[in-house]
Design a protein around this motif. Sequence first.
Motif, mmCIF file in Angstrom:
data_model
loop_
_atom_site.group_PDB
_atom_site.id
_atom_site.type_symbol
_atom_site.label_atom_id
_atom_site.label_comp_id
_atom_site.label_asym_id
_atom_site.label_seq_id
_atom_site.Cartn_x
_atom_site.Cartn_y
_atom_site.Cartn_z
ATOM 1 N N ALA A 189 0.858 -1.183 0.000
ATOM 2 C CA ALA A 189 0.000 0.000 0.000
ATOM 3 C C ALA A 189 0.894 1.233 0.000
ATOM 4 C CB ALA A 189 -0.932 0.014 1.204
ATOM 5 N N SER A 190 0.345 2.369 -0.445
ATOM 6 C CA SER A 190 1.084 3.636 -0.462
ATOM 7 C C SER A 190 0.268 4.723 0.216
ATOM 8 C CB SER A 190 1.410 4.060 -1.903
ATOM 9 O OG SER A 190 2.321 3.172 -2.507
ATOM 10 N N ILE A 191 0.958 5.579 0.958
ATOM 11 C CA ILE A 191 0.342 6.749 1.581
ATOM 12 C C ILE A 191 0.866 7.980 0.846
ATOM 13 C CG2 ILE A 191 0.080 8.074 3.704
ATOM 14 C CD1 ILE A 191 0.738 5.501 5.248
ATOM 15 N N PRO A 192 -0.025 8.832 0.311
ATOM 16 C CA PRO A 192 0.455 10.008 -0.433
ATOM 17 C C PRO A 192 1.107 11.039 0.476
ATOM 18 C CG PRO A 192 -1.929 10.091 -0.175
ATOM 19 C CD PRO A 192 -1.490 8.746 0.343
ATOM 20 N N LEU A 193 2.205 11.629 -0.001
ATOM 21 C CA LEU A 193 2.920 12.678 0.737
ATOM 22 C C LEU A 193 2.947 13.976 -0.065
ATOM 23 C CD1 LEU A 193 6.005 10.603 2.001
ATOM 24 C CD2 LEU A 193 3.863 11.053 3.214
ATOM 25 N N THR A 194 2.001 14.140 -0.968
ATOM 26 C CA THR A 194 2.022 15.281 -1.882
ATOM 27 C C THR A 194 1.829 16.617 -1.175
ATOM 28 O OG1 THR A 194 -0.318 14.835 -2.330
ATOM 29 C CG2 THR A 194 1.283 13.973 -3.898
ATOM 30 N N ASP A 195 1.235 16.619 0.027
ATOM 31 C CA ASP A 195 1.027 17.865 0.760
ATOM 32 C C ASP A 195 2.208 18.233 1.646
ATOM 33 O OD1 ASP A 195 -1.483 18.102 -0.371
ATOM 34 O OD2 ASP A 195 -2.512 17.124 1.300
ATOM 35 N N ASN A 196 3.197 17.366 1.707
ATOM 36 C CA ASN A 196 4.325 17.599 2.605
ATOM 37 C C ASN A 196 5.324 18.578 2.016
ATOM 38 O OD1 ASN A 196 2.990 15.307 3.638
ATOM 39 N ND2 ASN A 196 4.840 14.660 4.688
ATOM 40 N N GLY A 197 5.880 19.426 2.885
ATOM 41 C CA GLY A 197 6.910 20.366 2.478
ATOM 42 C C GLY A 197 8.301 19.798 2.716
ATOM 43 N N PRO A 198 9.343 20.498 2.253
ATOM 44 C CA PRO A 198 10.716 19.980 2.358
ATOM 45 C C PRO A 198 11.209 19.838 3.790
ATOM 46 C CG PRO A 198 10.711 22.265 1.601
ATOM 47 C CD PRO A 198 9.290 21.801 1.566
ATOM 48 N N HIS A 199 10.611 20.564 4.751
ATOM 49 C CA HIS A 199 11.071 20.511 6.134
ATOM 50 C C HIS A 199 10.095 19.757 7.039
ATOM 51 C CE1 HIS A 199 14.221 23.298 5.022
ATOM 52 N NE2 HIS A 199 13.318 24.161 4.563
ATOM 53 N N ASP A 200 9.119 19.109 6.448
ATOM 54 C CA ASP A 200 8.153 18.347 7.240
ATOM 55 C C ASP A 200 8.719 16.994 7.638
ATOM 56 O OD1 ASP A 200 6.307 20.380 7.074
ATOM 57 O OD2 ASP A 200 5.277 19.539 5.334
ATOM 58 N N GLU A 201 8.229 16.462 8.748
ATOM 59 C CA GLU A 201 8.643 15.161 9.243
ATOM 60 C C GLU A 201 7.483 14.182 9.133
ATOM 61 O OE1 GLU A 201 9.856 15.733 13.253
ATOM 62 O OE2 GLU A 201 11.335 17.287 12.762
ATOM 63 N N VAL A 202 7.810 12.911 8.938
ATOM 64 C CA VAL A 202 6.805 11.859 8.840
ATOM 65 C C VAL A 202 7.131 10.783 9.864
ATOM 66 C CG1 VAL A 202 5.850 10.016 7.396
ATOM 67 C CG2 VAL A 202 6.285 12.273 6.413
ATOM 68 N N LEU A 203 6.135 10.445 10.679
ATOM 69 C CA LEU A 203 6.273 9.378 11.675
ATOM 70 C C LEU A 203 5.190 8.338 11.411
ATOM 71 C CD1 LEU A 203 7.782 8.508 14.318
ATOM 72 C CD2 LEU A 203 5.898 9.568 15.570
ATOM 73 N N LEU A 204 5.592 7.087 11.296
ATOM 74 C CA LEU A 204 4.660 5.983 11.057
ATOM 75 C C LEU A 204 4.550 5.139 12.313
ATOM 76 C CD1 LEU A 204 2.946 4.223 9.063
ATOM 77 C CD2 LEU A 204 5.070 2.975 8.583
ATOM 78 N N ARG A 205 3.302 4.886 12.747
ATOM 79 C CA ARG A 205 3.049 4.042 13.909
ATOM 80 C C ARG A 205 2.246 2.817 13.471
ATOM 81 N NH1 ARG A 205 1.231 8.648 18.342
ATOM 82 N NH2 ARG A 205 3.347 9.356 18.866
ATOM 83 N N VAL A 206 2.696 1.648 13.894
ATOM 84 C CA VAL A 206 2.034 0.401 13.518
ATOM 85 C C VAL A 206 1.942 -0.496 14.744
ATOM 86 C CG1 VAL A 206 2.075 -1.615 12.006
ATOM 87 C CG2 VAL A 206 3.006 0.567 11.193
ATOM 88 N N ASN A 207 0.755 -1.035 14.997
ATOM 89 C CA ASN A 207 0.583 -2.010 16.064
ATOM 90 C C ASN A 207 0.888 -3.395 15.512
ATOM 91 O OD1 ASN A 207 -0.103 -3.155 18.545
ATOM 92 N ND2 ASN A 207 -2.239 -3.436 17.938
ATOM 93 N N THR A 208 1.957 -3.998 15.972
ATOM 94 C CA THR A 208 2.383 -5.311 15.498
ATOM 95 C C THR A 208 2.091 -6.361 16.564
ATOM 96 O OG1 THR A 208 4.640 -5.308 16.381
ATOM 97 C CG2 THR A 208 4.255 -4.111 14.307
#
Length: 217
Positions: A189-208
């Motif tokens: 699956a893919s999550i779009p990041l088109t709204d993100n700017g060059p200085h934005d951070e992305v954190l992914l949380r997953v319950n395993t």
Amino acid sequence: MMRMWLPAALLALLLVACSSDSYTTGDGRYSYMSADFAEGHCATVGTIDRVLTDEGTTLQLAPALAAKWASVPDSTYRLLLYYDYQEGAATVRPRQAVQVPVMTPLYTLRPDTLRTDPLTLESAWVSTSGRYLNLRLALKTGTQDGAMARQTIGVRCDTTATATGHRYTFTLIHNQNGVPQYYTATAFASIPLTDNGPHDEVLLRVNTYQGQIERQF
């Protein structure tokens, strides 16, 4: 933004298994096969004539790829393309394409209403173009008394301000929905990041199955 749930009928399109009868060196059947995540252009209903890979390369497909799920002409679909590549060739020969759902993040004030049943995150990476966060997941699935599996996945987003931009926290949503966990299937699956700017951070949380994990990008 709205959440996109993925019914089991769609998840079935994501299951990937590659095999060959034997390994051969040199110019064997699989010697030139490559695989890329890409955006595919639907020329006519049921066909993909070219793709733009995550590395920014445009590939012309010859012959055009048959894809029943490409139902809207002159539109773009997210896919994982397997193809034969030879240096200097004007076109590439497609072998197979797997549709990759794009999960539009859900912004909600009631995260307690969303299930985060455990699953396995095999890998996650941002595409070279920076347009997508790609996920390779392992889902436990199966059927019971001939019933069709209907577990669903999606993604929730929480946004906070930082000193230089924003932090987008994506929490993977998963509802096992009583589906038997007889065997493991791979899903993309893919999550779009088109709204993100060059200085934005992305954190992914997953319950395993081993507890909650976090990955920062």
